[in-house]
Design a protein around this motif. Sequence first.
Motif, PDB file in Angstrom:
ATOM      1  N   UNK A  40     -54.367 -38.861  51.373  1.00 42.57           N
ATOM      2  CA  UNK A  40     -55.180 -37.527  52.621  1.00 42.57           C
ATOM      3  C   UNK A  40     -54.440 -36.141  51.975  1.00 42.57           C
ATOM      4  N   UNK A  41     -54.041 -35.696  50.807  1.00 40.36           N
ATOM      5  CA  UNK A  41     -53.651 -34.710  50.781  1.00 40.36           C
ATOM      6  C   UNK A  41     -54.650 -33.556  50.254  1.00 40.36           C
ATOM      7  N   UNK A  42     -54.892 -32.451  50.902  1.00 36.71           N
ATOM      8  CA  UNK A  42     -55.526 -31.871  50.420  1.00 36.71           C
ATOM      9  C   UNK A  42     -55.987 -30.409  50.078  1.00 36.71           C
ATOM     10  N   UNK A  43     -56.549 -29.652  49.971  1.00 34.67           N
ATOM     11  CA  UNK A  43     -55.629 -28.364  49.810  1.00 34.67           C
ATOM     12  C   UNK A  43     -55.092 -27.543  51.402  1.00 34.67           C
ATOM     13  N   UNK A  44     -55.849 -28.615  51.994  1.00 35.06           N
ATOM     14  CA  UNK A  44     -55.541 -27.637  53.487  1.00 35.06           C
ATOM     15  C   UNK A  44     -54.163 -27.859  53.733  1.00 35.06           C
ATOM     16  N   UNK A  45     -53.883 -29.343  53.733  1.00 36.87           N
ATOM     17  CA  UNK A  45     -52.289 -29.937  53.584  1.00 36.87           C
ATOM     18  C   UNK A  45     -51.800 -29.132  52.934  1.00 36.87           C
TER      19      UNK A  45
ATOM     20  N   UNK B 215     -56.119 -21.367  46.527  1.00 35.78           N
ATOM     21  CA  UNK B 215     -56.264 -20.009  47.841  1.00 35.78           C
ATOM     22  C   UNK B 215     -55.590 -20.732  48.139  1.00 35.78           C
ATOM     23  N   UNK B 216     -54.572 -21.863  48.855  1.00 37.60           N
ATOM     24  CA  UNK B 216     -53.959 -22.842  49.244  1.00 37.60           C
ATOM     25  C   UNK B 216     -52.485 -21.602  49.056  1.00 37.60           C
ATOM     26  N   UNK B 217     -52.394 -21.610  47.772  1.00 41.05           N
ATOM     27  CA  UNK B 217     -51.199 -21.000  48.301  1.00 41.05           C
ATOM     28  C   UNK B 217     -51.110 -19.322  48.621  1.00 41.05           C
ATOM     29  N   UNK B 218     -52.187 -19.077  48.015  1.00 41.88           N
ATOM     30  CA  UNK B 218     -52.328 -17.816  48.390  1.00 41.88           C
ATOM     31  C   UNK B 218     -52.684 -17.417  50.084  1.00 41.88           C
ATOM     32  N   UNK B 219     -53.238 -18.374  50.956  1.00 42.22           N
ATOM     33  CA  UNK B 219     -53.349 -17.938  52.547  1.00 42.22           C
ATOM     34  C   UNK B 219     -51.996 -18.275  52.695  1.00 42.22           C
ATOM     35  N   UNK B 220     -51.563 -19.612  52.069  1.00 38.56           N
ATOM     36  CA  UNK B 220     -50.170 -19.770  52.720  1.00 38.56           C
ATOM     37  C   UNK B 220     -48.815 -18.569  52.803  1.00 38.56           C
ATOM     38  N   UNK B 221     -49.062 -17.769  51.631  1.00 38.57           N
ATOM     39  CA  UNK B 221     -48.273 -17.067  51.945  1.00 38.57           C
ATOM     40  C   UNK B 221     -48.805 -15.536  52.143  1.00 38.57           C
ATOM     41  N   UNK B 222     -50.365 -15.786  52.830  1.00 36.46           N
ATOM     42  CA  UNK B 222     -50.602 -14.721  53.790  1.00 36.46           C
ATOM     43  C   UNK B 222     -50.211 -15.043  55.164  1.00 36.46           C
ATOM     44  N   UNK B 233     -54.531 -21.660  58.841  1.00 36.92           N
ATOM     45  CA  UNK B 233     -54.153 -22.580  57.393  1.00 36.92           C
ATOM     46  C   UNK B 233     -54.799 -23.579  57.653  1.00 36.92           C
ATOM     47  N   UNK B 234     -56.078 -23.368  59.015  1.00 39.79           N
ATOM     48  CA  UNK B 234     -56.825 -25.140  58.859  1.00 39.79           C
ATOM     49  C   UNK B 234     -58.352 -24.672  58.492  1.00 39.79           C
ATOM     50  N   UNK B 235     -58.373 -23.558  57.434  1.00 48.54           N
ATOM     51  CA  UNK B 235     -59.415 -23.214  56.868  1.00 48.54           C
ATOM     52  C   UNK B 235     -59.359 -24.363  55.572  1.00 48.54           C
TER      53      UNK B 235
END
Lengths: 84, 412
Positions: A40-45, B215-222, B233-235
């Motif tokens: 279930x890992x995805x970009x949100x996780x 994008x995940x990396x960018x948003x988590x950093x922000x 973080x829920x996007x």
Amino acid sequence: MAEIPDAIAKKEAKLLSILSDDILELEPDFRTTDDLFEAGLDSMAIMRLLIHVETAFGCRLPVSQVNRENFSTVQKIAALIPAE
Amino acid sequence: MNFPATNALHVKKTDVLVVGGGTAGIAAAVSAARAGARTLLVERRNALGGMASNALVHTLCGLYLLRNDDAQPLTYANEGFPRELAERLIQAGGASGPVRMGKLDVLPHQPAALAAVADDITRRTPNLTVLLHTDLTGLISGPGQIQAAHLQSRGHVFEVAVNSLIDASGDAEAGALAGAAFECAPADRLQRPAYIFGIGGAHETALAGDARFRLAHLISGAVASSQLSAEALGVAFRHGVSQNEIWATIDLQADPYDPCSPECLTRVEACGRRVSFEIIRYLRAHAEGFEKARITCTPAQAGIRESRRLSGLACLTEEDILQGRQVEKPAALACWPLELRENSKGPRFRFPEENRPVGISLDCLRSRTFENLFVAGRCISCTHEAQASIRVTGTCLATGEAAGRAAAAILR
């Protein structure tokens, strides 16, 4: 210098506990070599995982290392985290 | 009491009143009218389609039986209205697919197209009147029977006598107003809401390759550096029917959560809007391919996954779904796995044995309090866990069709 096996195992265990406590619903017998995307890992996780890794290990992984291949198992992610 | 506008409404009596014009309500109203019942469908917003239009949910789930692998042919779980609506949408260019996402087959669609197709289908259905901008405010009942409904629109109040009523409100609103038995999971277990918005102007490769990971990396950093709110973080991002269109879905924790409280809903809507604009501003400045991105639409309402469930003559359970239990003469088949989103950990799926669909009994669509009260859509009689399967559009369409037919049949 190569990392000692104990340190690697410790890092993997810490990462697995972050994943199962805060990121994914993992089966109790989930192994460090099992496929995280299947689980279930995805970009949100991954977003949430990166923040936890930063807090727990004090390091921010560079964007060049964040890809599907590197994040497919706990073992592979742990290998990206520098030795403490 | 003075009802100055009562005469403004021509409908004084209807065989079947359907409350809520989401996908379940559309299916229920069209099916009841086609079965010969004079039918009135009321919807408080400006468009039919519910979550699949007003909340900008952009994939129809639960239309097709689960498959063990790609080689198995794709089959509609429910022929009839679910198939009819899906095919009409595809013909109108408002859906493309189906597409396989992991172990599931879904039909991506344009929310506005679904509303337009629903307008067309309902307009062409004899015996059916649709009233948008109309809300249910109260019900008059006798022992075991609902007798009439109070509707209101723009300061006008109308009373309509009903033979039967279908609660397709998603929140068991009619049931609650009538005093029918219902259940609701504790606040900390309710499936969390989602806020969906549309993005245009991004480069068509903005999500290509490993872009989602970047994008995940960018948003988590922000978020870590407090440049974005933690809710970002829920996007998650997904292409729409056209490659130029991107949908962003923010899963919100929304604590303390109460999907039937206006205070909570106000907070959820405002939070979703605020975080959407934060995200797009940040992406424009920092994300490759998003330099010219803009928000093209925000939802008329946040996406609610679970609230009240009406208590019926029977109750569908988690075990029924996981074992793919069959009933004699099922009213509808549900085939979506349990998709649990009780926290911000993202979805947790539990699949039924051998991917079998479960039969939903008509007794799960009948109130145990009122003989002439039916229910369709995400608030049918089921457990909290089972609701994590039956809430999807394909199943809502199927329970809507079954409830519509059953409500029309009690006239005879």
